[in-house]
Write a protein that holds these residues in place. Structure first.
Motif, mmCIF file in Angstrom:
data_model
loop_
_atom_site.group_PDB
_atom_site.id
_atom_site.type_symbol
_atom_site.label_atom_id
_atom_site.label_comp_id
_atom_site.label_asym_id
_atom_site.label_seq_id
_atom_site.Cartn_x
_atom_site.Cartn_y
_atom_site.Cartn_z
ATOM 1 N N ARG A 121 15.391 42.923 55.507
ATOM 2 C CA ARG A 121 14.528 44.073 55.805
ATOM 3 C C ARG A 121 15.202 45.371 55.363
ATOM 4 O O ARG A 121 14.568 46.224 54.748
ATOM 5 C CB ARG A 121 14.299 44.085 57.306
ATOM 6 C CG ARG A 121 13.001 44.727 57.700
ATOM 7 C CD ARG A 121 12.980 44.800 59.196
ATOM 8 N NE ARG A 121 11.665 44.607 59.705
ATOM 9 C CZ ARG A 121 11.421 44.391 60.983
ATOM 10 N NH1 ARG A 121 12.414 44.266 61.840
ATOM 11 N NH2 ARG A 121 10.187 44.271 61.395
ATOM 12 N N ASN A 122 16.485 45.495 55.653
ATOM 13 C CA ASN A 122 17.207 46.703 55.223
ATOM 14 C C ASN A 122 17.256 46.802 53.710
ATOM 15 O O ASN A 122 17.126 47.873 53.137
ATOM 16 C CB ASN A 122 18.656 46.686 55.725
ATOM 17 C CG ASN A 122 18.724 47.020 57.184
ATOM 18 O OD1 ASN A 122 17.802 47.640 57.717
ATOM 19 N ND2 ASN A 122 19.784 46.604 57.857
ATOM 20 N N GLN A 145 8.677 49.257 55.832
ATOM 21 C CA GLN A 145 8.373 48.982 57.240
ATOM 22 C C GLN A 145 7.077 48.208 57.422
ATOM 23 O O GLN A 145 6.926 47.455 58.378
ATOM 24 C CB GLN A 145 8.245 50.309 58.028
ATOM 25 C CG GLN A 145 9.508 51.144 58.020
ATOM 26 C CD GLN A 145 10.724 50.360 58.492
ATOM 27 O OE1 GLN A 145 10.684 49.648 59.492
ATOM 28 N NE2 GLN A 145 11.814 50.453 57.742
ATOM 29 N N ASP A 146 6.114 48.412 56.506
ATOM 30 C CA ASP A 146 4.753 47.922 56.767
ATOM 31 C C ASP A 146 4.432 46.572 56.141
ATOM 32 O O ASP A 146 3.264 46.261 55.887
ATOM 33 C CB ASP A 146 3.733 48.965 56.277
ATOM 34 C CG ASP A 146 3.892 50.232 57.085
ATOM 35 O OD1 ASP A 146 4.356 50.136 58.231
ATOM 36 O OD2 ASP A 146 3.578 51.312 56.545
ATOM 37 N N PRO A 148 4.711 44.351 60.784
ATOM 38 C CA PRO A 148 4.351 45.660 61.324
ATOM 39 C C PRO A 148 3.940 45.578 62.791
ATOM 40 O O PRO A 148 3.613 44.496 63.283
ATOM 41 C CB PRO A 148 3.148 46.080 60.459
ATOM 42 C CG PRO A 148 3.176 45.184 59.270
ATOM 43 C CD PRO A 148 3.872 43.938 59.655
ATOM 44 N N ASN A 170 5.658 45.891 65.467
ATOM 45 C CA ASN A 170 6.636 45.148 66.275
ATOM 46 C C ASN A 170 6.363 43.653 66.366
ATOM 47 O O ASN A 170 6.741 43.006 67.338
ATOM 48 C CB ASN A 170 6.725 45.715 67.700
ATOM 49 C CG ASN A 170 7.188 47.137 67.670
ATOM 50 O OD1 ASN A 170 8.059 47.485 66.868
ATOM 51 N ND2 ASN A 170 6.589 47.978 68.496
#
Ligand SMILES: O=P(O)(O)OC[C@H]1O[C@H](O[C@H]2O[C@H](CO)[C@@H](O)[C@H](O)[C@H]2O)[C@H](O)[C@@H](O)[C@@H]1O
Length: 262
Positions: free
Chosen positions: A80-81, A86-87, A101, A103
């Motif tokens: 992810r990093n 984010q989406d 997305p 959470n």
């Protein structure tokens, strides 16, 4: 049932772009992307891998128009990093940890119970492999990678024997292979293909949504094999037959192919 074949015999996705684009214009695909070897070039140290700016921009733009998931052997937070969006959805640790997305988070419950076993085997292997120069450990939440890209040729068979002997003591775990890496995983019927099927339900309301999956390694074969309505696209080669439907030669062709979807 799908048959595997010599990757050299797979049709080129680039040479068949017009046919594929026509198909995509009437069937908007869900897009599944492997990370190492597909979005990011293979490099000597696993920590140094990354996408170039052009690839980042292509994936970002695609995410504005398509449902996308990055499916990786890397740990979830790591991949992810490295992707930095984010989406979109992510499946890390070869699909054992999934997030998206709002959470959204879904860890494999059975694998969760095995975390202490991973701590134990990691410690044991660190000790037994300490005499072999160049071995690199990469602990993910639900899998343990042991890299041998920097191990000398004459030490590689000893490296594999040590790991095999230790893993034999742990029936709850099994050993998989990747590019110059051994992956210790929970001995559970779960892999990238199962994670992709799970995500297809999450990303679409259709019963069998049209999807494409791009990947370069043997672990991506699980996803190619499970592709129902869609196409698996193999990037380069991994030394074995493939269940993919098309091939691209390398990361440059991955970019070219993805750009055509924008
Ligand atoms: O499923 P993927 O996203 O393709 O991840 C598979 C493994 O990729 C990484 O290792 C590989 O790439 C490294 C960086 O280029 C390279 O040094 C290594 O030899 C390759 O095996 C990652 O480090 C692993 O955790 C992933 O499982």
């Amino acid at each position: 049932m799908k048959q595997s074949q010599d990757p050299k015999k797979l049709p080129s996705a680039i040479e068949n772009l017009e046919v594929l684009k026509k198909k995509f214009s009437t069937n908007k695909p869900l897009i599944f992307l492997d990370f190492d070897g597909t979005l990011a070039p293979i490099v000597e140290n696993h920590e140094d891998a990354g996408m170039d700016n052009e690839t980042k921009e292509i994936v970002k733009q695609l995410s504005e128009n398509y449902a996308i998931a990055v499916v990786s052997g890397r740990g979830l937070s790591d991949v992810r990093n490295k992707v930095g969006l984010q989406d979109i959805y992510y499946a890390g640790s070869h699909g054992f940890e999934i997030a998206g997305p709002n959470n959204f988070e879904k860890d494999n419950e059975e694998a969760q119970k095995m975390l202490p076993v991973f701590d134990e085997i990691e410690e044991k292997l660190q000790e037994k492999l300490s005499a072999i120069e160049g071995v690199r450990f990469e602990r993910k939440k639900f899998t343990l990678a042991i890299h041998y890209r920097q191990v000398s040729e004459e030490k590689i068979s000893e490296f594999h024997s040590i790991i095999e002997n230790v893993v034999e003591e742990y029936p709850k775990l099994h050993k998989g292979d990747g590019k110059k890496v051994v992956e210790i995983k929970p001995n559970i019927e779960w892999h990238k293909g199962k994670a992709v099927n799970f995500l297809r339900k999450e990303l679409s309301t259709a019963t069998n949504p049209f999807s494409i999956y791009l990947g370069d390694d043997t672990t991506d074969e699980d996803a190619f094999r499970e592709m129902g309505n869609g196409y698996g696209i193999l990037v380069g080669e991994h030394g074995n037959d493939s269940y993919a439907d098309y091939r691209v030669e390398n990361i440059t062709e991955v970019k070219r192919f993805l750009k055509e979807l924008l």
